[in-house]
Design an enzyme around this catalytic site. Sequence first.
Site, PDB file in Angstrom:
ATOM      1  N   ASP A   1     101.971  51.509  57.014  1.00 43.37           N
ATOM      2  CA  ASP A   1     101.680  52.529  58.012  1.00 43.37           C
ATOM      3  C   ASP A   1     102.381  52.082  59.304  1.00 43.37           C
ATOM      4  O   ASP A   1     102.767  50.910  59.428  1.00 43.37           O
ATOM      5  CB  ASP A   1     100.147  52.586  58.194  1.00 43.37           C
ATOM      6  CG  ASP A   1      99.749  53.251  59.477  1.00 43.37           C
ATOM      7  OD1 ASP A   1     100.189  54.385  59.697  1.00 43.37           O
ATOM      8  OD2 ASP A   1      98.995  52.632  60.269  1.00 43.37           O
TER       9      ASP A   1
ATOM     10  N   ASP B   1     101.634  53.321  63.204  1.00 44.56           N
ATOM     11  CA  ASP B   1     100.739  53.111  64.357  1.00 44.56           C
ATOM     12  C   ASP B   1      99.566  52.207  64.010  1.00 44.56           C
ATOM     13  O   ASP B   1      98.809  52.500  63.078  1.00 44.56           O
ATOM     14  CB  ASP B   1     100.167  54.465  64.815  1.00 44.56           C
ATOM     15  CG  ASP B   1     101.170  55.275  65.598  1.00 44.56           C
ATOM     16  OD1 ASP B   1     101.831  54.710  66.476  1.00 44.56           O
ATOM     17  OD2 ASP B   1     101.294  56.484  65.319  1.00 44.56           O
TER      18      ASP B   1
ATOM     19  N   ARG C   1     105.585  70.847  62.337  1.00 40.18           N
ATOM     20  CA  ARG C   1     106.514  69.895  61.729  1.00 40.18           C
ATOM     21  C   ARG C   1     106.964  70.413  60.367  1.00 40.18           C
ATOM     22  O   ARG C   1     106.435  71.393  59.877  1.00 40.18           O
ATOM     23  CB  ARG C   1     105.845  68.527  61.561  1.00 40.18           C
ATOM     24  CG  ARG C   1     105.401  67.921  62.870  1.00 40.18           C
ATOM     25  CD  ARG C   1     104.702  66.601  62.643  1.00 40.18           C
ATOM     26  NE  ARG C   1     104.219  66.048  63.900  1.00 40.18           N
ATOM     27  CZ  ARG C   1     103.348  65.048  63.966  1.00 40.18           C
ATOM     28  NH1 ARG C   1     102.872  64.509  62.848  1.00 40.18           N
ATOM     29  NH2 ARG C   1     102.948  64.593  65.138  1.00 40.18           N
TER      30      ARG C   1
ATOM     31  N   ARG D   1      99.818  67.197  73.195  1.00 37.86           N
ATOM     32  CA  ARG D   1     100.581  66.022  72.776  1.00 37.86           C
ATOM     33  C   ARG D   1     101.306  65.327  73.919  1.00 37.86           C
ATOM     34  O   ARG D   1     101.686  64.177  73.793  1.00 37.86           O
ATOM     35  CB  ARG D   1     101.600  66.413  71.702  1.00 37.86           C
ATOM     36  CG  ARG D   1     100.992  66.814  70.384  1.00 37.86           C
ATOM     37  CD  ARG D   1     101.871  66.401  69.236  1.00 37.86           C
ATOM     38  NE  ARG D   1     102.121  64.990  69.223  1.00 37.86           N
ATOM     39  CZ  ARG D   1     101.252  64.065  68.825  1.00 37.86           C
ATOM     40  NH1 ARG D   1     100.077  64.401  68.381  1.00 37.86           N
ATOM     41  NH2 ARG D   1     101.578  62.798  68.852  1.00 37.86           N
TER      42      ARG D   1
ATOM     43  N   ARG E   1      95.681  59.340  76.663  1.00 45.49           N
ATOM     44  CA  ARG E   1      95.399  59.180  75.225  1.00 45.49           C
ATOM     45  C   ARG E   1      94.189  58.269  75.021  1.00 45.49           C
ATOM     46  O   ARG E   1      93.273  58.600  74.272  1.00 45.49           O
ATOM     47  CB  ARG E   1      96.573  58.484  74.525  1.00 45.49           C
ATOM     48  CG  ARG E   1      97.755  59.303  74.322  1.00 45.49           C
ATOM     49  CD  ARG E   1      98.864  58.497  73.657  1.00 45.49           C
ATOM     50  NE  ARG E   1      99.646  59.429  72.884  1.00 45.49           N
ATOM     51  CZ  ARG E   1      99.416  59.755  71.627  1.00 45.49           C
ATOM     52  NH1 ARG E   1      98.481  59.158  70.946  1.00 45.49           N
ATOM     53  NH2 ARG E   1     100.136  60.659  71.008  1.00 45.49           N
TER      54      ARG E   1
ATOM     55  N   SER F   1      94.808  63.641  68.125  1.00 47.15           N
ATOM     56  CA  SER F   1      95.145  64.829  67.330  1.00 47.15           C
ATOM     57  C   SER F   1      94.637  64.690  65.903  1.00 47.15           C
ATOM     58  O   SER F   1      94.079  63.662  65.527  1.00 47.15           O
ATOM     59  CB  SER F   1      96.664  64.989  67.307  1.00 47.15           C
ATOM     60  OG  SER F   1      97.253  63.904  66.606  1.00 47.15           O
TER      61      SER F   1
ATOM     62  N   ASP G   1      95.848  50.580  58.975  1.00 47.47           N
ATOM     63  CA  ASP G   1      94.653  50.299  59.800  1.00 47.47           C
ATOM     64  C   ASP G   1      93.579  51.378  59.645  1.00 47.47           C
ATOM     65  O   ASP G   1      92.412  51.125  59.899  1.00 47.47           O
ATOM     66  CB  ASP G   1      95.031  50.134  61.285  1.00 47.47           C
ATOM     67  CG  ASP G   1      95.567  51.424  61.894  1.00 47.47           C
ATOM     68  OD1 ASP G   1      96.253  52.181  61.183  1.00 47.47           O
ATOM     69  OD2 ASP G   1      95.292  51.672  63.080  1.00 47.47           O
TER      70      ASP G   1
ATOM     71  N   PHE H   1      95.643  53.922  50.375  1.00 42.39           N
ATOM     72  CA  PHE H   1      94.977  52.614  50.298  1.00 42.39           C
ATOM     73  C   PHE H   1      94.111  52.539  49.031  1.00 42.39           C
ATOM     74  O   PHE H   1      94.100  51.535  48.325  1.00 42.39           O
ATOM     75  CB  PHE H   1      94.111  52.438  51.553  1.00 42.39           C
ATOM     76  CG  PHE H   1      93.156  51.276  51.496  1.00 42.39           C
ATOM     77  CD1 PHE H   1      93.591  49.987  51.756  1.00 42.39           C
ATOM     78  CD2 PHE H   1      91.810  51.478  51.201  1.00 42.39           C
ATOM     79  CE1 PHE H   1      92.711  48.918  51.716  1.00 42.39           C
ATOM     80  CE2 PHE H   1      90.925  50.417  51.156  1.00 42.39           C
ATOM     81  CZ  PHE H   1      91.375  49.135  51.418  1.00 42.39           C
TER      82      PHE H   1
HETATM   83  O1  M1P Z   1     100.464  57.925  62.703  1.00 45.01           O
HETATM   84  C1  M1P Z   1      99.197  58.342  63.032  1.00 45.01           C
HETATM   85  C2  M1P Z   1      99.221  59.631  63.823  1.00 45.01           C
HETATM   86  O2  M1P Z   1      99.967  59.435  65.014  1.00 45.01           O
HETATM   87  C3  M1P Z   1      99.950  60.502  65.888  1.00 45.01           C
HETATM   88  O3  M1P Z   1      98.612  60.768  66.249  1.00 45.01           O
HETATM   89  P1  M1P Z   1      98.104  60.816  67.770  1.00 45.01           P
HETATM   90  O4  M1P Z   1      99.159  61.471  68.562  1.00 45.01           O
HETATM   91  O5  M1P Z   1      96.824  61.587  67.668  1.00 45.01           O
HETATM   92  O6  M1P Z   1      97.857  59.385  68.189  1.00 45.01           O
HETATM   93  C4  M1P Z   1     100.486  61.761  65.255  1.00 45.01           C
HETATM   94  O7  M1P Z   1     101.885  61.679  65.137  1.00 45.01           O
HETATM   95  C5  M1P Z   1      99.845  62.023  63.914  1.00 45.01           C
HETATM   96  O8  M1P Z   1     100.561  63.033  63.237  1.00 45.01           O
HETATM   97  C6  M1P Z   1      99.854  60.789  63.054  1.00 45.01           C
HETATM   98  O9  M1P Z   1      99.126  61.025  61.865  1.00 45.01           O
END
Ligand code: M1P
Length: 255
Positions: free
Chosen positions: A18, A20, A132, A143, A150, A188, A218, A230
């Site tokens: 993954d 983020d 998308r 966004r 955030r 989001s 995570d 997972f």
């Molecule tokens: O990768 C996890 C998520 O990252 C973004 O979420 P957010 O902007 O809420 O932090 C988005 O790109 C989301 O599509 C993606 O699943």
Amino acid sequence: MAPQDFSGRPIKKLVLFDVDGTLTPARQSVSPEMLQLLKELRKKVVIGFVGGSDLVKISDQLSIPGSNAIDAFDFAFAENGLIAYRLGKPLESQSFIKFVGEERYKKLVNFILHYVADLDIPIKRGTFVEFRNGMVNVSPIGRNATIQERHDFEAYDKVHGVRAAFVKVLQERFADYGLTYSIGGQISFDVFPDGWDKTYSLRHVEKEGFEEIHFFGDKTFKGGNDYEIFADPRTVGHTVSSPADTAKILREIFF
Ligand code: M1P
């Protein structure tokens, strides 16, 4: 020129990540140390990323000057694998709008925008729906919130469950649409056809014959956007708490 197969890798395993919270802090850039570790890992095994975001955002996060995210990984999967690359070459892609159809999509997006308009939350910014290729991303705050906004919204949402309530309403209102709602990030949630979660990416690697497919994420809890891949019997799942944790586990297993 990049090799067309993985015969040079001593360990016949695929390691998927993954993005983020696993390879990078949320919506931020990868560290040079992580890129170096991945480079070393790639000498041993086949590596790939599987992110929910679109490819432009993931590439921004996973590239440093002089490097390119698609070339730094054997497999690059954006939008859960709806956008896919193998050794720098694009694989077949799928589209959300083809699946849903224009008319039904219009009803969905109109409803979402009305719902956002009626939401009473501390702040709103812009881009509440991001269309998308393989999904729609919906953000109650918008966004283009800043990094601080955030963090604030994420904390607010933990208390008030804004996204969870929104998702519940959509699930009920559009029950016949065959859509999955996934709260993967901070501000989001993603909306995509049932089954188009991160396990979608596995169909691109099935024929490669890997001995094992490891997945690091995570958000591996039920409802998180890493959960399905997972928990999938085709993967060996690892839950991480941060990029540093990912690096630690990688060193324990593969070095
Ligand atoms: O990768 C996890 C998520 O990252 C973004 O979420 P957010 O902007 O809420 O932090 C988005 O790109 C989301 O599509 C993606 O699943």
